[in-house]
Design an enzyme around this catalytic site. Structure first.
Site, short mmCIF file in Angstrom:
data_model
loop_
_atom_site.label_atom_id
_atom_site.label_comp_id
_atom_site.label_asym_id
_atom_site.label_seq_id
_atom_site.Cartn_x
_atom_site.Cartn_y
_atom_site.Cartn_z
N LEU A 136 36.94 40.09 45.84
CA LEU A 136 35.87 40.50 44.93
C LEU A 136 36.54 41.32 43.83
CD1 LEU A 136 32.79 40.28 44.60
CD2 LEU A 136 32.57 42.43 45.85
N ASP A 137 36.35 40.90 42.57
CA ASP A 137 37.01 41.56 41.44
C ASP A 137 36.71 43.06 41.41
OD1 ASP A 137 38.04 39.17 40.59
OD2 ASP A 137 36.58 38.86 39.00
N PRO A 138 37.65 43.87 40.91
CA PRO A 138 37.39 45.31 40.79
C PRO A 138 36.13 45.63 39.97
CG PRO A 138 39.72 44.88 40.47
CD PRO A 138 39.04 43.53 40.53
#
Length: 329
Positions: free
Chosen positions: A48-50
């Site tokens: 999950l992207d930052p």
């Protein structure tokens, strides 16, 4: 002969369905939870992207063996597309590459959604973890290269317009399969609508079989830790820097209450309940007869449970369960 390396950590197993905070990376989340729980092993079931928040299923110990079953599960995302700009990263972090004064109306947006529903071809973002000739696309993009990424087939089961916030943004929700890039949807829809677009907020709310009710926030983890004062860190000789206190057994007994069972990620597989005698056979790696009126006769993959705990994953052939992977008790 060299001695086997001593394992670091304790053999805790289970799933922590973390509500990942905005700006925290997936690898950072794994490291933090592994350290807090003192676990031997830890991993996640889908990056999950930052810049995204929400569900990041984290597997500890024996649960890491079941990660592929969760990675392949359907996912639900809720996100905001901001219109009028296309950015190099297709999200807030990138530089503006194109802009437009045009804005889409509700009817235009709704008319476009069927194009992005079902099995579609999608080109991942330039800044993505896709490997091109052995290199990550985002590394090449950061070096100023234009990356030629081939389109891939992805599946979007549901694509809903939730809200028109204002003329500059709209909120959507999708249910999709593995490998779908939400940032690519914003980029491509913006181009189709003639106004450009990028993701300005993104939250993952489900990763099958887990739901929002399963999620644990960092605040809940901190509350569990606060039940018992943290032990004083042991000083190291010659180390004058203050060290962070590390959770111990008194804290772990409260943290462990936040975990779901190792088998919680296997709802997609047929499940059988076995007796103690049958469990003993399976635990030794031997096949066992599947009993029960509703028990499957054939299955390429199935899982066996004993006393509510995952015992093994295997196949069922002619009413016989054959273990392929046995889990520690």
């Amino acid at each position: 002969m060299s001695r086997p390396r001593k394992k670091k950590g304790r053999p805790v197993s289970g799933w922590l369905v973390l509500d990942k905070p905005y700006r925290m990376g997936s690898t950072e989340a794994v490291s933090k939870i592994k350290w807090l729980f003192g676990a031997e092993k830890a991993g996640h079931a889908g990056t999950l992207d930052p810049l995204a928040s929400g569900m990041l299923p984290l597997a500890l110990g024996e649960a890491t063996k079941t990660v592929p079953y969760v990675q392949d599960g359907a996912k639900v995302y809720r996100f905001t597309i901001s219109w009028g700009e296309e950015r190099t990263t297709d999200d807030l972090e990138g530089e503006v590459a194109k802009s437009s004064d045009q804005r889409p109306d509700k009817e235009s947006i709704l008319a476009l959604l069927p194009k992005y529903t079902g099995i579609i071809m999608q080109v991942p973002p330039q800044f993505s973890a896709i490997k091109i000739a052995g290199e990550r696309a985002y590394d090449m993009a950061r070096d100023g290269e234009t990356v030629d990424i081939p389109a891939r087939e992805v599946e979007i089961a549901r694509f809903d317009l939730i809200e028109i916030v204002d003329e500059d943004s709209a909120v959507f929700e999708i249910e999709c399969g593995k490998g779908t890039y939400v940032r690519s949807l914003a980029r491509d829809m913006g181009r189709d609508l003639g106004c450009y677009g990028y993701i300005s907020s993104l939250r993952r709310t489900e990763v099958y079989p887990f739901t929002e009710e399963d999620m644990v926030t960092m605040e809940e983890i901190e509350e569990a830790l606060a039940q018992v004062p943290m032990p004083e860190p042991e000083p190291r000789e010659g180390d004058e820097r203050p060290r962070s206190p590390k959770p111990g057994p008194d804290q772990w007994k409260f943290l462990d209450k936040l975990l779901l069972d190792t088998g919680a990620g296997l709802e997609s597989l047929p499940q059988i309940i076995v007796s103690d005698d049958t469990a003993a056979r399976i635990r030794s790696g031997n096949p066992a007869i599947v009993r029960g009126r509703d028990a499957p006769v054939e299955a390429d993959e199935a899982c066996a449970f004993s006393h509510g705990k995952l015992l093994a994953i295997g196949s069922i052939e002619a009413g016989m369960f054959r273990p392929k992977r046995v889990f520690a008790a």
